[in-house]
Design a protein around this motif. Structure first.
Motif, PDB file in Angstrom:
ATOM      1  N   PHE A  48       8.848   9.380  -3.375  1.00  0.00           N
ATOM      2  CA  PHE A  48       7.485   9.813  -3.062  1.00  0.00           C
ATOM      3  C   PHE A  48       6.995  10.826  -4.096  1.00  0.00           C
ATOM      4  CE2 PHE A  48       8.175   9.046   1.786  1.00  0.00           C
ATOM      5  CZ  PHE A  48       8.071   7.679   1.592  1.00  0.00           C
ATOM      6  N   ASP A 135      -0.740   5.193  -0.830  1.00  0.00           N
ATOM      7  CA  ASP A 135       0.555   5.855  -1.056  1.00  0.00           C
ATOM      8  C   ASP A 135       0.752   7.001  -0.078  1.00  0.00           C
ATOM      9  OD1 ASP A 135       1.106   4.195  -3.240  1.00  0.00           O
ATOM     10  OD2 ASP A 135       0.546   5.707  -4.740  1.00  0.00           O
ATOM     11  N   HIS A 139       3.574   7.623   2.751  1.00  0.00           N
ATOM     12  CA  HIS A 139       4.448   8.807   2.771  1.00  0.00           C
ATOM     13  C   HIS A 139       4.417   9.456   4.152  1.00  0.00           C
ATOM     14  CE1 HIS A 139       3.657   9.586  -1.832  1.00  0.00           C
ATOM     15  NE2 HIS A 139       4.239   8.417  -1.625  1.00  0.00           N
TER      16      HIS A 139
END
Length: 150
Positions: A48, A135, A139
């Motif tokens: 991440f 994204d 996460h």
């Protein structure tokens, strides 16, 4: 703490604030990687962090094309994001650390959602903002699930 990043009234300030947010996120990831007891969780956090590094690279590129001020390192907020991680580490192990990281991700999700909807954002940046939002949502979802399982 709710972020206002992404709601700026001009593209240059929007890019500058997203750069600061990414620096703060990377600082938080750096702080947490070594604190996690489970190596597989630490490896996921490293991946991440790599996403955040890629976001920062793209924002730096945008800053150049848009002639936006690049603030360099993170803001004073990085002390808040890393501070709550240190506190979580003292009080509850991996679960507490990941919950603290999830609250940081709430800010990045909100910022990129705001940026992707911001009419002052450069049109060419919208696909990047949407990818970064996806994204960040990924996460946050992983951190919420991993925190609950820890």
């Amino acid at each position: 703490m709710v972020t206002m990043v992404g709601r700026e009234s001009d593209a240059k300030t929007l890019i500058k604030n997203l750069i600061q947010l990414e620096h703060d996120a990377i600082a938080a990831y750096d702080a947490v990687i070594e604190k996690l007891d489970d190596p597989s969780r630490a490896e996921k956090i490293r991946s991440f962090r790599s996403d955040h590094t890629q976001h920062l690279e793209e924002l730096n590129r945008l800053a150049g094309t848009e002639h936006a001020y690049n603030p360099g390192d993170g803001s004073m907020k990085s002390m808040l994001t890393t501070g709550k991680l240190a506190f979580a580490d003292m009080t509850g192990g991996d679960g507490a650390i990941l919950k603290a990281m999830s609250t940081n991700e709430t800010d990045t999700v909100t910022a990129y959602r705001n940026a992707s909807e911001n009419s002052t954002a450069p049109e060419a940046a919208r696909p990047f903002f949407e990818k970064a939002l996806a994204d960040e949502e990924r996460h946050k979802a992983w951190m919420d699930n991993a925190a609950a399982a820890a």
